[in-house]
Design an enzyme around this catalytic site. Structure first.
Site, PDB file in Angstrom:
ATOM      1  N   THR A   1       0.856  -1.191   0.000  1.00  0.00           N
ATOM      2  CA  THR A   1       0.000   0.000   0.000  1.00  0.00           C
ATOM      3  C   THR A   1       0.893   1.244   0.000  1.00  0.00           C
ATOM      4  O   THR A   1       0.608   2.217  -0.698  1.00  0.00           O
ATOM      5  CB  THR A   1      -0.967  -0.015   1.200  1.00  0.00           C
ATOM      6  OG1 THR A   1      -1.713  -1.241   1.147  1.00  0.00           O
ATOM      7  CG2 THR A   1      -1.934   1.152   1.148  1.00  0.00           C
TER       8      THR A   1
ATOM      9  N   GLU B   1       0.634   3.956  -2.930  1.00  0.00           N
ATOM     10  CA  GLU B   1       0.265   5.346  -2.625  1.00  0.00           C
ATOM     11  C   GLU B   1       1.405   6.313  -2.948  1.00  0.00           C
ATOM     12  O   GLU B   1       1.175   7.415  -3.432  1.00  0.00           O
ATOM     13  CB  GLU B   1      -0.147   5.493  -1.159  1.00  0.00           C
ATOM     14  CG  GLU B   1      -1.355   4.657  -0.736  1.00  0.00           C
ATOM     15  CD  GLU B   1      -2.584   4.857  -1.601  1.00  0.00           C
ATOM     16  OE1 GLU B   1      -2.713   5.930  -2.239  1.00  0.00           O
ATOM     17  OE2 GLU B   1      -3.410   3.930  -1.662  1.00  0.00           O
TER      18      GLU B   1
ATOM     19  N   THR C   1       2.749   0.482 -20.075  1.00  0.00           N
ATOM     20  CA  THR C   1       1.815  -0.342 -19.296  1.00  0.00           C
ATOM     21  C   THR C   1       0.668  -0.713 -20.229  1.00  0.00           C
ATOM     22  O   THR C   1       0.131   0.154 -20.916  1.00  0.00           O
ATOM     23  CB  THR C   1       1.247   0.429 -18.090  1.00  0.00           C
ATOM     24  OG1 THR C   1       0.708   1.674 -18.555  1.00  0.00           O
ATOM     25  CG2 THR C   1       2.314   0.693 -17.051  1.00  0.00           C
TER      26      THR C   1
END
Ligand code: ARG
Ligand code: ZN
Ligand code: CA
Length: 323
Positions: free
Chosen positions: A132, A136, A160
């Protein structure tokens, strides 16, 4: 975070994987601050007691007046709050984008639930591998979600693969190959840190994501390039650093206490011992070296206060003697 950003994570893709060629060392690293905004020595961690059982209001952790803790100069530091978020939202964390730094400096930084922070302690599966933080901080350095927050949306990153929507859990490769939005035979890059899969199933940033984050560091976040946050502290103590800078242990104790500090610079430290009624019982003056041992074995069981004094700054800490 350093493992993930520097491609030192042990679960990175192997060379035989079709997406291996896109994996990258972003060359971005993090350090815990050693110097606070006043130049004072710090562990880089500010621990704040709060009456808030959960932070229900968005961004309330970012202000002392709402039970949180005010940030440090966000042009010089990455502020990262770990707290109990609103359970109802099921949110693991959230971040501010670099473009908002100038207009909303107080809101800059990253907030992470204590259940999804790091990989020890209160970290809870399936978000217990620190990802996380990686995700973030990716946002904080300008990365978008891999699916562009839209059906077949754009994340403004060339290497991507386009994705239909967020992925969850732990998909198997290839996932959603030849999708309606045009992902190729290898399908979606669900193992990217900017998707929503479980911690154990994400393991990569791409080269172009690395470039996008570096651009943020040369743009809106350029203050970090010359930040002295990780250099040697120079200043003297202030109250804030006094509070975070001293450790008294064991507490409770049988009367033998050790007071220790990581402060490198201090002047004229004294410790006064008070009883519950406020009478001064003992004073240790001109303490020059730490850890400092205090023998209070003559005192009877109960609550006492140590007043630690440096220059004109004072903090008070409660101790308990229990034999
Ligand atoms: N903001 C996202 C959320 O709250 C964070 C997702 C992080 N994913 C992870 N596997 N740790 O859902
Ligand atoms: Zn996100
Ligand atoms: Ca893309």
């Amino acid at each position: 975070m350093n493992e993930d950003f520097r491609l030192l994570n042990s679960d990175s893709l192997s060379p035989s994987h079709p997406f291996w060629q896109f994996t990258t060392d972003t060359e971005i690293e993090f350090c815990l601050a050693s110097k606070d905004p006043d130049g004072i020595a710090t562990t880089g961690i500010v621990r704040t007691y709060t009456d808030s059982t959960a932070f229900v209001e968005m961004d309330s952790p970012k202000y002392t007046v709402t039970g949180g803790s005010d940030s440090w100069d966000p042009t010089q530091y990455l502020n990262l709050w770990v707290c109990h978020l609103n359970d109802g939202l099921g949110l693991l964390g959230y971040a501010a984008f670099p473009a908002d730094l100038a207009t909303d400096p107080d809101l800059d930084g990253v907030v992470i639930s204590y259940t999804a922070f790091g990989y020890i302690g209160t970290a809870t599966a399936p978000n217990d591998l620190g990802r996380t933080g990686t995700h973030e901080v990716g946002h904080w350095l300008n990365l978008r979600h891999i699916w562009g927050d839209d059906t077949c949306g754009d994340d403004f990153v060339a290497d991507t693969e386009i994705a239909e929507a967020a992925n969850y859990g732990c998909p198997t490769f290839p996932h959603n190959a030849n999708s309606t939005c045009g992902s190729g035979v290898d399908g979606e890059m669900y193992m990217n840190y900017m998707d929503y899969v479980d911690d154990a199933c994400m393991n990569m940033f791409t080269y172009d994501q690395g470039i996008r984050m570096q651009s943020a560091l040369y743009g809106d976040r350029a203050g970090l390039l010359t930040s002295l946050g990780c250099s040697a502290p120079t200043g003297l103590l202030n109250e804030g650093s006094l509070e975070n800078g001293f450790k008294i242990y064991p507490n409770p104790s049988n009367g033998s206490f050790t007071v220790d500090t990581h402060m490198l610079k201090y002047d004229d430290i004294s410790i006064s011992v008070y009883d519950l009624l406020g009478s001064k019982i003992q004073k240790f003056e001109n303490i020059k070296s730490f850890p400092f041992k205090m023998d209070l074995n003559d005192l009877s069981n109960g609550i006492y206060y140590f007043k630690i004094n440096s220059g004109n700054k004072t903090i008070t800490q409660k101790v308990i003697i229990a034999k």
